[in-house]
Design a protein around this motif. Structure first.
Motif, PDB file in Angstrom:
ATOM      1  N   ALA A   1      34.933  43.373  33.772  1.00  0.00           N
ATOM      2  CA  ALA A   1      33.914  42.353  34.033  1.00  0.00           C
ATOM      3  C   ALA A   1      34.495  41.218  34.869  1.00  0.00           C
ATOM      4  O   ALA A   1      33.854  40.724  35.808  1.00  0.00           O
ATOM      5  CB  ALA A   1      33.359  41.821  32.708  1.00  0.00           C
ATOM      6  N   ASP A   2      35.726  40.801  34.525  1.00  0.00           N
ATOM      7  CA  ASP A   2      36.371  39.724  35.276  1.00  0.00           C
ATOM      8  C   ASP A   2      36.652  40.154  36.710  1.00  0.00           C
ATOM      9  O   ASP A   2      36.442  39.388  37.659  1.00  0.00           O
ATOM     10  CB  ASP A   2      37.670  39.333  34.576  1.00  0.00           C
ATOM     11  N   PHE A   3      37.105  41.396  36.875  1.00  0.00           N
ATOM     12  CA  PHE A   3      37.381  41.896  38.218  1.00  0.00           C
ATOM     13  C   PHE A   3      36.123  41.903  39.069  1.00  0.00           C
ATOM     14  O   PHE A   3      36.103  41.397  40.199  1.00  0.00           O
ATOM     15  CB  PHE A   3      37.975  43.305  38.161  1.00  0.00           C
ATOM     16  N   TYR A   4      35.047  42.480  38.551  1.00  0.00           N
ATOM     17  CA  TYR A   4      33.826  42.605  39.341  1.00  0.00           C
ATOM     18  C   TYR A   4      33.198  41.246  39.637  1.00  0.00           C
ATOM     19  O   TYR A   4      32.601  41.051  40.709  1.00  0.00           O
ATOM     20  CB  TYR A   4      32.824  43.521  38.647  1.00  0.00           C
TER      21      TYR A   4
ATOM     22  N   MET B   1      32.748  40.783  43.551  1.00  0.00           N
ATOM     23  CA  MET B   1      31.390  40.720  44.087  1.00  0.00           C
ATOM     24  C   MET B   1      31.062  39.343  44.647  1.00  0.00           C
ATOM     25  O   MET B   1      30.144  39.202  45.464  1.00  0.00           O
ATOM     26  CB  MET B   1      30.375  41.115  43.013  1.00  0.00           C
ATOM     27  N   ALA B   2      31.828  38.340  44.241  1.00  0.00           N
ATOM     28  CA  ALA B   2      31.657  36.994  44.805  1.00  0.00           C
ATOM     29  C   ALA B   2      32.391  36.849  46.137  1.00  0.00           C
ATOM     30  O   ALA B   2      32.362  35.777  46.757  1.00  0.00           O
ATOM     31  CB  ALA B   2      32.157  35.943  43.822  1.00  0.00           C
TER      32      ALA B   2
ATOM     33  N   PHE C   1      42.807  36.896  44.886  1.00  0.00           N
ATOM     34  CA  PHE C   1      43.381  37.353  43.616  1.00  0.00           C
ATOM     35  C   PHE C   1      44.009  38.740  43.763  1.00  0.00           C
ATOM     36  O   PHE C   1      44.749  39.196  42.899  1.00  0.00           O
ATOM     37  CB  PHE C   1      42.330  37.340  42.498  1.00  0.00           C
ATOM     38  N   LEU C   2      43.729  39.412  44.888  1.00  0.00           N
ATOM     39  CA  LEU C   2      44.324  40.718  45.179  1.00  0.00           C
ATOM     40  C   LEU C   2      45.490  40.612  46.157  1.00  0.00           C
ATOM     41  O   LEU C   2      46.035  41.632  46.585  1.00  0.00           O
ATOM     42  CB  LEU C   2      43.256  41.651  45.748  1.00  0.00           C
TER      43      LEU C   2
ATOM     44  N   ALA D   1      39.374  47.645  44.464  1.00  0.00           N
ATOM     45  CA  ALA D   1      40.477  46.683  44.415  1.00  0.00           C
ATOM     46  C   ALA D   1      41.490  46.933  45.526  1.00  0.00           C
ATOM     47  O   ALA D   1      41.951  45.990  46.185  1.00  0.00           O
ATOM     48  CB  ALA D   1      41.163  46.746  43.046  1.00  0.00           C
ATOM     49  N   LEU D   2      41.831  48.179  45.747  1.00  0.00           N
ATOM     50  CA  LEU D   2      42.788  48.480  46.810  1.00  0.00           C
ATOM     51  C   LEU D   2      42.173  48.217  48.182  1.00  0.00           C
ATOM     52  O   LEU D   2      42.857  47.765  49.106  1.00  0.00           O
ATOM     53  CB  LEU D   2      43.261  49.927  46.691  1.00  0.00           C
ATOM     54  N   GLY D   3      40.872  48.491  48.318  1.00  0.00           N
ATOM     55  CA  GLY D   3      40.196  48.106  49.549  1.00  0.00           C
ATOM     56  C   GLY D   3      40.229  46.600  49.757  1.00  0.00           C
ATOM     57  O   GLY D   3      40.432  46.117  50.873  1.00  0.00           O
ATOM     58  N   GLY D   4      40.035  45.857  48.673  1.00  0.00           N
ATOM     59  CA  GLY D   4      40.108  44.398  48.757  1.00  0.00           C
ATOM     60  C   GLY D   4      41.497  43.902  49.105  1.00  0.00           C
ATOM     61  O   GLY D   4      41.661  42.917  49.837  1.00  0.00           O
ATOM     62  N   LYS D   5      42.504  44.563  48.584  1.00  0.00           N
ATOM     63  CA  LYS D   5      43.884  44.199  48.921  1.00  0.00           C
ATOM     64  C   LYS D   5      44.144  44.435  50.415  1.00  0.00           C
ATOM     65  O   LYS D   5      44.768  43.617  51.089  1.00  0.00           O
ATOM     66  CB  LYS D   5      44.854  45.016  48.069  1.00  0.00           C
ATOM     67  N   ALA D   6      43.652  45.574  50.915  1.00  0.00           N
ATOM     68  CA  ALA D   6      43.785  45.853  52.348  1.00  0.00           C
ATOM     69  C   ALA D   6      43.007  44.835  53.171  1.00  0.00           C
ATOM     70  O   ALA D   6      43.441  44.424  54.259  1.00  0.00           O
ATOM     71  CB  ALA D   6      43.307  47.265  52.653  1.00  0.00           C
ATOM     72  N   ALA D   7      41.843  44.410  52.668  1.00  0.00           N
ATOM     73  CA  ALA D   7      41.046  43.399  53.367  1.00  0.00           C
ATOM     74  C   ALA D   7      41.807  42.081  53.444  1.00  0.00           C
ATOM     75  O   ALA D   7      41.748  41.374  54.465  1.00  0.00           O
ATOM     76  CB  ALA D   7      39.705  43.211  52.667  1.00  0.00           C
TER      77      ALA D   7
END
Length: 322
Positions: free
Chosen positions: A53-56, A60-61, A66-67, A131-137
């Motif tokens: 829940a905390d991750f999403y 999503m915001a 954080f990544l 999450a890994l996509g977000g880290k790459a972003a």
């Protein structure tokens, strides 16, 4: 051939184990149990609802910081960016970075009861992929801030086991995960998305996905890759690039010549021409890389292998189209 000079972010694994692609990816990923002392990672089977829940909520915001790679995992990345900031000619158009692909990452992480792997848990695989996509972003944003276009590779060495008794993955799962991670990076701005697989796999699956660059070990598995001429033709015609890993990473030696390596690729192209591919299209949509990372080579051989890529590319550019 595509004329691109693309420096790549070096991961300094001999300096710290936390520079490793797997360990360096842990920051911000949900529902993991990390034993730092023993470099051991497990995924939660129970009691993970709050983590997810905390991750999403953050993801999503639109949060990505954080990544971010932690300081202990990005000495190579920071030095890479500093060099690019100081020298406009260093990768004048593109800079390449990479993340551990979600499927390989999910194969490496066992559940806490050690009966299954994370990749077999759809809920955790989806969150890990984002999450890994977000880290790459996050990495791509740092590159765009320097005025370059990022090339982001989603590295999936674990897909070499695809289709074997050791893998439960389906093509739909693979394509969905690749496209999901890629879409997160693309949301932020222009980029190219590639995938590197060390060994052989179902290459039609990779070319049917939405990635821009397929990278493989052309020194070792040229023949296996050439078994997909129809899919390769369609991939190239829609704008895809093939990064031919002609310069071997394992077993590289100073007796190799650019003429020999270029000749191996030209022989492969000749075979593909016989399967209906246009030689000009193959050359236009080609990049030259090493077969895999160079971290296991001594520095003098790693430098020689890097130099060899340029020499092979020059040799290929001077070769006649027919």
């Amino acid at each position: 051939m595509a004329v691109l000079d693309v420096p790549a972010y070096p991961q300094m694994v001999k300096i710290s184990p936390w520079e490793d692609m797997f360990l360096g990816a842990l920051e911000g990923l949900p529902a993991l149990i990390v034993d730092r002392e023993n470099l051991k990672v497990r995924a939660k089977r129970r009691g993970r609802e709050n983590d997810l829940a905390d991750f999403y909520a953050k993801f999503m915001a639109g949060e990505r910081d954080f990544l971010a790679l932690p300081s202990e995992s990005r000495r190579g990345f920071d030095a890479f960016l500093a060099r690019a900031a100081e020298d406009a000619a260093y990768g004048p158009d593109f800079l390449k970075t990479q993340i551990s692909g979600p499927l390989t990452f999910g194969q490496m992480v066992l559940m806490e009861d050690e009966k299954n792997a994370l990749v077999d848990d759809p809920e955790l695989l989806e969150a890990t992929t984002l999450a890994l996509g977000g880290k790459a972003a996050w990495e791509a944003r740092r590159i765009r801030a320097l005025g370059r276009t990022p090339i982001v590779f989603i590295d999936e060495p674990g897909l070499a086991s695809f289709g074997s008794a050791f893998s439960s993955l389906t093509a739909d799962t693979v394509i969905s995960a690749m496209n999901s991670a890629a879409s997160v990076v693309r949301e932020d701005g222009p980029c190219l998305i590639g995938c590197h697989i060390c060994g052989n796999t179902d290459w039609s699956m990779m070319m049917d996905s939405g990635i821009d660059i397929v990278n493989f070990d052309a020194f070792e598995i040229m023949e296996q890759f050439s078994l997909y001429p129809k899919q390769l033709k369609a991939f190239l015609e829609k704008g895809g690039l093939v990064a031919w890993g002609l310069v071997p990473s394992q077993g590289f030696n100073l007796e190799l010549t650019p003429q020999r390596l270029a000749g191996r690729l030209l022989d492969g192209w000749k075979h593909l021409e016989g399967q209906g591919l246009d030689r000009g299209l193959l050359a236009e949509r080609a990049l030259v890389t090493t077969a895999c990372g160079l971290g296991m080579l001594p520095p003098y051989l790693a430098l020689a292998a890097t130099s060899m890529m340029t020499k092979v590319a020059d040799e290929l550019k001077s070769a006649p189209v027919k």
